[in-house]
Scaffold this motif. Structure first.
Motif, PDB file in Angstrom:
ATOM      1  N   ARG A   1      -6.125  12.370 -10.634  1.00  0.00           N
ATOM      2  CA  ARG A   1      -4.994  11.808  -9.882  1.00  0.00           C
ATOM      3  C   ARG A   1      -5.143  12.067  -8.388  1.00  0.00           C
ATOM      4  N   PHE A   2      -5.725  13.209  -8.028  1.00  0.00           N
ATOM      5  CA  PHE A   2      -6.029  13.486  -6.626  1.00  0.00           C
ATOM      6  C   PHE A   2      -6.996  12.432  -6.080  1.00  0.00           C
ATOM      7  N   GLU A   3      -8.017  12.098  -6.873  1.00  0.00           N
ATOM      8  CA  GLU A   3      -9.012  11.125  -6.417  1.00  0.00           C
ATOM      9  C   GLU A   3      -8.357   9.797  -6.058  1.00  0.00           C
ATOM     10  N   PHE A   4      -7.509   9.261  -6.948  1.00  0.00           N
ATOM     11  CA  PHE A   4      -6.936   7.956  -6.604  1.00  0.00           C
ATOM     12  C   PHE A   4      -5.830   8.067  -5.562  1.00  0.00           C
ATOM     13  N   THR A   5      -5.148   9.205  -5.473  1.00  0.00           N
ATOM     14  CA  THR A   5      -4.155   9.400  -4.408  1.00  0.00           C
ATOM     15  C   THR A   5      -4.863   9.464  -3.057  1.00  0.00           C
ATOM     16  N   TYR A   6      -5.999  10.159  -3.016  1.00  0.00           N
ATOM     17  CA  TYR A   6      -6.771  10.240  -1.787  1.00  0.00           C
ATOM     18  C   TYR A   6      -7.232   8.852  -1.341  1.00  0.00           C
ATOM     19  N   GLU A   7      -7.759   8.066  -2.268  1.00  0.00           N
ATOM     20  CA  GLU A   7      -8.217   6.711  -1.939  1.00  0.00           C
ATOM     21  C   GLU A   7      -7.070   5.884  -1.352  1.00  0.00           C
ATOM     22  N   LEU A   8      -5.907   5.957  -1.986  1.00  0.00           N
ATOM     23  CA  LEU A   8      -4.755   5.208  -1.482  1.00  0.00           C
ATOM     24  C   LEU A   8      -4.287   5.743  -0.135  1.00  0.00           C
ATOM     25  N   ALA A   9      -4.382   7.053   0.069  1.00  0.00           N
ATOM     26  CA  ALA A   9      -3.955   7.654   1.343  1.00  0.00           C
ATOM     27  C   ALA A   9      -4.778   7.101   2.499  1.00  0.00           C
ATOM     28  N   TRP A  10      -6.086   7.151   2.376  1.00  0.00           N
ATOM     29  CA  TRP A  10      -6.893   6.707   3.523  1.00  0.00           C
ATOM     30  C   TRP A  10      -6.849   5.194   3.685  1.00  0.00           C
ATOM     31  N   LYS A  11      -6.797   4.460   2.584  1.00  0.00           N
ATOM     32  CA  LYS A  11      -6.758   2.995   2.694  1.00  0.00           C
ATOM     33  C   LYS A  11      -5.407   2.512   3.240  1.00  0.00           C
ATOM     34  N   THR A  12      -4.327   3.190   2.880  1.00  0.00           N
ATOM     35  CA  THR A  12      -3.008   2.858   3.434  1.00  0.00           C
ATOM     36  C   THR A  12      -2.987   3.163   4.932  1.00  0.00           C
TER      37      THR A  12
ATOM     38  N   LYS B   1       0.834  -1.212   0.000  1.00  0.00           N
ATOM     39  CA  LYS B   1       0.000   0.000   0.000  1.00  0.00           C
ATOM     40  C   LYS B   1       0.866   1.258   0.000  1.00  0.00           C
ATOM     41  N   LEU B   2       1.934   1.262   0.798  1.00  0.00           N
ATOM     42  CA  LEU B   2       2.823   2.426   0.855  1.00  0.00           C
ATOM     43  C   LEU B   2       3.457   2.706  -0.506  1.00  0.00           C
ATOM     44  N   ILE B   3       3.887   1.663  -1.185  1.00  0.00           N
ATOM     45  CA  ILE B   3       4.486   1.830  -2.518  1.00  0.00           C
ATOM     46  C   ILE B   3       3.456   2.398  -3.487  1.00  0.00           C
ATOM     47  N   ASN B   4       2.247   1.852  -3.461  1.00  0.00           N
ATOM     48  CA  ASN B   4       1.192   2.340  -4.356  1.00  0.00           C
ATOM     49  C   ASN B   4       0.817   3.788  -4.054  1.00  0.00           C
ATOM     50  N   PHE B   5       0.728   4.127  -2.769  1.00  0.00           N
ATOM     51  CA  PHE B   5       0.428   5.498  -2.354  1.00  0.00           C
ATOM     52  C   PHE B   5       1.535   6.439  -2.830  1.00  0.00           C
ATOM     53  N   GLU B   6       2.783   6.047  -2.614  1.00  0.00           N
ATOM     54  CA  GLU B   6       3.912   6.879  -3.032  1.00  0.00           C
ATOM     55  C   GLU B   6       3.927   7.083  -4.551  1.00  0.00           C
ATOM     56  N   ASN B   7       3.647   6.031  -5.302  1.00  0.00           N
ATOM     57  CA  ASN B   7       3.599   6.142  -6.770  1.00  0.00           C
ATOM     58  C   ASN B   7       2.470   7.063  -7.223  1.00  0.00           C
ATOM     59  N   ALA B   8       1.302   6.924  -6.603  1.00  0.00           N
ATOM     60  CA  ALA B   8       0.171   7.789  -6.945  1.00  0.00           C
ATOM     61  C   ALA B   8       0.492   9.246  -6.633  1.00  0.00           C
ATOM     62  N   LEU B   9       1.126   9.466  -5.498  1.00  0.00           N
ATOM     63  CA  LEU B   9       1.502  10.832  -5.112  1.00  0.00           C
ATOM     64  C   LEU B   9       2.492  11.417  -6.112  1.00  0.00           C
ATOM     65  N   GLN B  10       3.422  10.605  -6.562  1.00  0.00           N
ATOM     66  CA  GLN B  10       4.395  11.064  -7.566  1.00  0.00           C
ATOM     67  C   GLN B  10       3.681  11.468  -8.859  1.00  0.00           C
ATOM     68  N   ARG B  11       2.728  10.663  -9.280  1.00  0.00           N
ATOM     69  CA  ARG B  11       1.949  10.975 -10.492  1.00  0.00           C
ATOM     70  C   ARG B  11       1.146  12.261 -10.306  1.00  0.00           C
ATOM     71  N   LEU B  12       0.588  12.452  -9.109  1.00  0.00           N
ATOM     72  CA  LEU B  12      -0.160  13.677  -8.817  1.00  0.00           C
ATOM     73  C   LEU B  12       0.764  14.888  -8.876  1.00  0.00           C
ATOM     74  N   LYS B  13       1.961  14.759  -8.317  1.00  0.00           N
ATOM     75  CA  LYS B  13       2.927  15.867  -8.348  1.00  0.00           C
ATOM     76  C   LYS B  13       3.295  16.221  -9.794  1.00  0.00           C
ATOM     77  N   GLU B  14       3.468  15.201 -10.640  1.00  0.00           N
ATOM     78  CA  GLU B  14       3.782  15.452 -12.061  1.00  0.00           C
ATOM     79  C   GLU B  14       2.652  16.238 -12.728  1.00  0.00           C
ATOM     80  N   ALA B  15       1.418  15.825 -12.488  1.00  0.00           N
ATOM     81  CA  ALA B  15       0.268  16.519 -13.068  1.00  0.00           C
ATOM     82  C   ALA B  15       0.191  17.950 -12.543  1.00  0.00           C
TER      83      ALA B  15
END
Length: 130
Positions: free
Chosen positions: A41-52, A7-21
């Motif tokens: 990208r915010f939507e899926f980063t948020y989902e990963l944040a709370w689920k992680t 989950k941490l890896i997925n959250f970190e990857n999503a956050l990186q993609r959000l930062k790029e956007a």
């Protein structure tokens, strides 16, 4: 690899993609397509944040917290986040972006994502990685 590590890896990857956007959004200005990409990208980063965070709390022995709002409140109680109000606003924005689309709301939410939500994600990720 544990569930939390994944989950941490997925959250970190999503956050990186959000930062790029976000970088593209700030460089280009008001392109609807780029803005909408930031929001998505915010939507899926948020989902990963709370689920992680939920998995992190479960690993700490805190179970039966199943909604994003309950996870936010517990994360605040456990000092994983320091700004509960912003996280609750983020939850509200996440719900609004998923269920309706209005141009003026999209503009406001994109500004909040760029202005302070990304920073909150970074701070949470650092806490969860400790």
């Amino acid at each position: 690899m544990s569930k939390l590590e994944t989950k941490l890896i997925n959250f970190e990857n999503a956050l990186q993609r959000l930062k790029e956007a976000d970088k593209e959004f700030n460089r280009q200005g008001v392109s609807d397509v780029v803005r909408d990409g930031v929001i998505q990208r915010f939507e899926f980063t948020y989902e990963l944040a709370w689920k992680t965070t939920k998995v992190f709390l479960e690993d700490s022995g805190i179970i039966d917290i199943n909604s994003p709002k309950a996870v936010i409140k517990e994360a605040y109680a456990q000092k994983l986040i320091s700004d509960e109000k912003t996280w609750l606003l983020m939850l509200n924005d996440r719900n609004m972006t998923s269920h309706l689309y209005r141009e003026e709301i999209a503009v406001e939410i994109a500004e909040r994502i760029s202005g302070f939500y990304i920073t909150e994600f970074v701070l949470l990720l650092k806490e969860l990685q400790k």
